[in-house]
Design a protein around this motif. Structure first.
Motif, PDB file in Angstrom:
ATOM      1  N   MET A 142      22.362  23.134  46.897  1.00  0.00           N
ATOM      2  CA  MET A 142      21.006  23.649  46.648  1.00  0.00           C
ATOM      3  C   MET A 142      20.912  24.165  45.205  1.00  0.00           C
ATOM      4  N   THR A 143      19.903  23.722  44.489  1.00  0.00           N
ATOM      5  CA  THR A 143      19.733  24.190  43.108  1.00  0.00           C
ATOM      6  C   THR A 143      18.666  25.283  43.062  1.00  0.00           C
ATOM      7  N   LEU A 144      18.574  25.937  41.898  1.00  0.00           N
ATOM      8  CA  LEU A 144      17.539  26.956  41.719  1.00  0.00           C
ATOM      9  C   LEU A 144      16.154  26.332  41.874  1.00  0.00           C
ATOM     10  N   THR A 145      16.004  25.107  41.422  1.00  0.00           N
ATOM     11  CA  THR A 145      14.706  24.424  41.561  1.00  0.00           C
ATOM     12  C   THR A 145      14.311  24.320  43.029  1.00  0.00           C
ATOM     13  N   ASP A 146      15.283  23.888  43.857  1.00  0.00           N
ATOM     14  CA  ASP A 146      15.011  23.775  45.296  1.00  0.00           C
ATOM     15  C   ASP A 146      14.621  25.131  45.883  1.00  0.00           C
ATOM     16  N   LEU A 147      15.442  26.142  45.569  1.00  0.00           N
ATOM     17  CA  LEU A 147      15.201  27.469  46.154  1.00  0.00           C
ATOM     18  C   LEU A 147      13.865  28.035  45.684  1.00  0.00           C
ATOM     19  N   ALA A 148      13.574  27.870  44.404  1.00  0.00           N
ATOM     20  CA  ALA A 148      12.311  28.392  43.853  1.00  0.00           C
ATOM     21  C   ALA A 148      11.123  27.739  44.563  1.00  0.00           C
ATOM     22  N   ALA A 149      11.230  26.434  44.805  1.00  0.00           N
ATOM     23  CA  ALA A 149      10.131  25.714  45.458  1.00  0.00           C
ATOM     24  C   ALA A 149       9.992  26.142  46.915  1.00  0.00           C
ATOM     25  N   ARG A 150      11.111  26.232  47.605  1.00  0.00           N
ATOM     26  CA  ARG A 150      11.038  26.516  49.044  1.00  0.00           C
ATOM     27  C   ARG A 150      10.682  27.958  49.357  1.00  0.00           C
ATOM     28  N   LEU A 151      11.034  28.888  48.449  1.00  0.00           N
ATOM     29  CA  LEU A 151      10.744  30.300  48.708  1.00  0.00           C
ATOM     30  C   LEU A 151       9.585  30.827  47.862  1.00  0.00           C
ATOM     31  N   GLY A 152       8.979  29.931  47.088  1.00  0.00           N
ATOM     32  CA  GLY A 152       7.838  30.357  46.268  1.00  0.00           C
ATOM     33  C   GLY A 152       8.215  31.396  45.229  1.00  0.00           C
ATOM     34  N   LEU A 153       9.400  31.245  44.648  1.00  0.00           N
ATOM     35  CA  LEU A 153       9.839  32.222  43.654  1.00  0.00           C
ATOM     36  C   LEU A 153       9.106  32.019  42.339  1.00  0.00           C
ATOM     37  N   ARG A 154       8.814  33.121  41.694  1.00  0.00           N
ATOM     38  CA  ARG A 154       8.203  33.066  40.370  1.00  0.00           C
ATOM     39  C   ARG A 154       9.320  32.855  39.341  1.00  0.00           C
ATOM     40  N   VAL A 155       9.061  32.009  38.343  1.00  0.00           N
ATOM     41  CA  VAL A 155      10.069  31.772  37.299  1.00  0.00           C
ATOM     42  C   VAL A 155       9.615  32.479  36.019  1.00  0.00           C
ATOM     43  N   PHE A 156      10.376  33.513  35.609  1.00  0.00           N
ATOM     44  CA  PHE A 156      10.020  34.255  34.393  1.00  0.00           C
ATOM     45  C   PHE A 156      10.480  33.523  33.138  1.00  0.00           C
ATOM     46  N   THR A 157      11.603  32.810  33.239  1.00  0.00           N
ATOM     47  CA  THR A 157      12.195  32.174  32.059  1.00  0.00           C
ATOM     48  C   THR A 157      11.798  30.704  32.008  1.00  0.00           C
ATOM     49  N   ALA A 158      10.568  30.471  31.579  1.00  0.00           N
ATOM     50  CA  ALA A 158      10.090  29.091  31.463  1.00  0.00           C
ATOM     51  C   ALA A 158      10.934  28.367  30.414  1.00  0.00           C
ATOM     52  N   GLY A 159      11.307  27.151  30.714  1.00  0.00           N
ATOM     53  CA  GLY A 159      12.052  26.379  29.724  1.00  0.00           C
ATOM     54  C   GLY A 159      13.555  26.398  29.919  1.00  0.00           C
ATOM     55  N   ILE A 160      14.038  27.337  30.748  1.00  0.00           N
ATOM     56  CA  ILE A 160      15.474  27.346  31.023  1.00  0.00           C
ATOM     57  C   ILE A 160      15.727  26.480  32.257  1.00  0.00           C
ATOM     58  N   PRO A 161      16.651  25.516  32.148  1.00  0.00           N
ATOM     59  CA  PRO A 161      16.871  24.597  33.266  1.00  0.00           C
ATOM     60  C   PRO A 161      17.241  25.327  34.562  1.00  0.00           C
ATOM     61  N   LEU A 162      16.700  24.816  35.666  1.00  0.00           N
ATOM     62  CA  LEU A 162      16.969  25.407  36.986  1.00  0.00           C
ATOM     63  C   LEU A 162      17.760  24.431  37.855  1.00  0.00           C
ATOM     64  N   ASP A 163      18.447  23.511  37.187  1.00  0.00           N
ATOM     65  CA  ASP A 163      19.143  22.464  37.958  1.00  0.00           C
ATOM     66  C   ASP A 163      20.572  22.854  38.333  1.00  0.00           C
ATOM     67  N   ARG A 164      20.951  24.068  38.025  1.00  0.00           N
ATOM     68  CA  ARG A 164      22.317  24.484  38.331  1.00  0.00           C
ATOM     69  C   ARG A 164      22.469  24.720  39.836  1.00  0.00           C
ATOM     70  N   PRO A 165      23.558  24.235  40.438  1.00  0.00           N
ATOM     71  CA  PRO A 165      23.754  24.497  41.857  1.00  0.00           C
ATOM     72  C   PRO A 165      24.049  25.974  42.135  1.00  0.00           C
ATOM     73  N   VAL A 166      23.453  26.482  43.196  1.00  0.00           N
ATOM     74  CA  VAL A 166      23.718  27.860  43.619  1.00  0.00           C
ATOM     75  C   VAL A 166      24.856  27.808  44.638  1.00  0.00           C
ATOM     76  N   LEU A 167      25.970  28.438  44.304  1.00  0.00           N
ATOM     77  CA  LEU A 167      27.165  28.343  45.152  1.00  0.00           C
ATOM     78  C   LEU A 167      27.225  29.433  46.222  1.00  0.00           C
ATOM     79  N   GLY A 168      26.490  30.517  45.997  1.00  0.00           N
ATOM     80  CA  GLY A 168      26.517  31.629  46.945  1.00  0.00           C
ATOM     81  C   GLY A 168      25.529  32.677  46.492  1.00  0.00           C
ATOM     82  N   GLY A 169      25.558  33.822  47.166  1.00  0.00           N
ATOM     83  CA  GLY A 169      24.617  34.879  46.811  1.00  0.00           C
ATOM     84  C   GLY A 169      25.261  36.245  46.819  1.00  0.00           C
TER      85      GLY A 169
END
Lengths: 225, 113
Positions: free
Chosen positions: B1-28
């Motif tokens: 799951m990447t930040l892009t996926d999580l942001a889309a599915r949870l409706g997260l607001r992105v403050f840092t426009a322009g920074i890639p969100l394609d990094r995989p999230v390994l845990g929390g």
């Protein structure tokens, strides 16, 4: 901690200088200043300010400083959550003869809306010295809350709790350079007064001299304890 | 799951426009004590917090975290946002409280250690 008990205990354990630093209020400092008058004990008014990050920052002021505007600013930034009566009854305002003259209605143990940077700037704006409190503790310490001291935060010193010596704190937490490290009692009960002290080599026990000692200027200095 | 996926599915607001969100999230990891995150955060974790001080960016860099989510509708301090942009640390936000957000993240497969 009535003013006369504080003064009596401080004198009994041989202190020359104390500061009155209630959580988020300076309202009781004047009573202790008056209670100490003529005893040879010097008293600085102060505060232990809780920042929005829940970092405790000590503010120490000149006894002649007019702190009304400072306190108003603190109260404007201390959320007015309804407090339980049992807490209010602990937050007494007293006079120099130990009489209770009122109660501080705010939830004084809460956090203000000031960032640590704003808290330090507010203290400096009123001529005070800003010291990060009990940096070795697991709560309300700038290290516990923020991981490290933010670059550019213009503190005058960091304080360690009575639990360890300055040398132990430097080993455990880092050197803190270039900030001087002091060690105070953080006394919440009369019997804790003097359980940790710091020697200042100064000409007189005033805020200007303490400032010089913390900066290591003009022959004034702090002896690590 | 990447930040892009999580942001889309949870409706997260992105403050840092322009920074890639394609990094995989390994845990929390969820904590408001930065010293605790320094001690227990792991590489690739998504960090859930309500602290908005600029030091959160430094901690994310230090621990090589995947990103930070600010809860309870908190906005980052101006300097925090500047530093996040400079250090390329993804900074996201939600109106949800930490408990609710963490529950939803867990439901999407983001686990603690």
């Amino acid at each position: 901690m009535s003013p006369r008990a504080v003064v009596d205990r401080a004198r009994a354990v041989g202190l020359d200088l104390i500061a009155v630093t209630d959580h988020n209020t300076t309202e009781n400092a004047t009573a202790v200043l008056e209670a100490a008058r003529g005893t040879g004990l010097a008293v600085l008014p102060g505060i232990e300010l809780t920042s929005a990050e829940e970092v405790h920052i000590l503010g120490l002021f000149d006894p002649a400083a007019e702190l009304g505007a400072f306190q108003d600013e603190v109260f404007r930034n201390l959320p007015d959550v309804p407090s339980k009566r049992k807490f209010i009854e602990d937050q007494v305002i007293v006079d120099a003869a130990d009489y209770v003259t009122g109660f501080s209605p705010r939830c004084l143990f809460g956090a203000t809306l000031f960032s640590v940077h704003d808290a330090v700037a507010l203290i400096h704006g009123h001529g005070g010295l800003a010291i990060a409190c009990h940096v070795d503790r697991d709560s309300f310490s700038i290290i516990s809350q923020l991981g490290f001291i933010p670059p550019g935060l213009s503190l005058e010193a960091v304080e360690v709790s009575p639990r360890l010596t300055v040398a132990e704190a430097r080993t455990a937490l880092g050197p803190f350079d270039p900030l001087p490290v002091v060690r105070f009692s953080d006394a919440h009960k009369p019997e804790e007064i003097g359980c940790a002290t710091t020697d200042f080599i100064v000409a007189s026990p005033g805020i200007g001299e303490i400032r010089l000692a913390l900066a290591g200027q003009d022959g004034r200095r702090v002896i690590p304890s | 799951m990447t930040l892009t996926d999580l942001a889309a599915r949870l409706g997260l607001r992105v403050f840092t426009a322009g920074i890639p969100l394609d990094r995989p999230v390994l845990g929390g990891y969820a904590s408001d004590l930065l010293s605790d995150v320094i001690g227990h955060g792991r590489k690739g974790d998504l960090w859930v917090t309500m602290q908005v001080h600029p030091n959160i960016v430094a901690v994310a860099v230090l621990k090589d975290l995947a990103g930070i989510v600010l809860v309870n509708g908190r906005d980052p301090a101006a300097e925090t946002l500047e530093q996040a942009a400079r250090e390329k640390v993804p900074l996201l936000g939600t109106e949800l409280a930490a408990f609710e957000l963490v529950g939803r993240l867990y439901g999407l497969g983001v686990k603690g250690s």
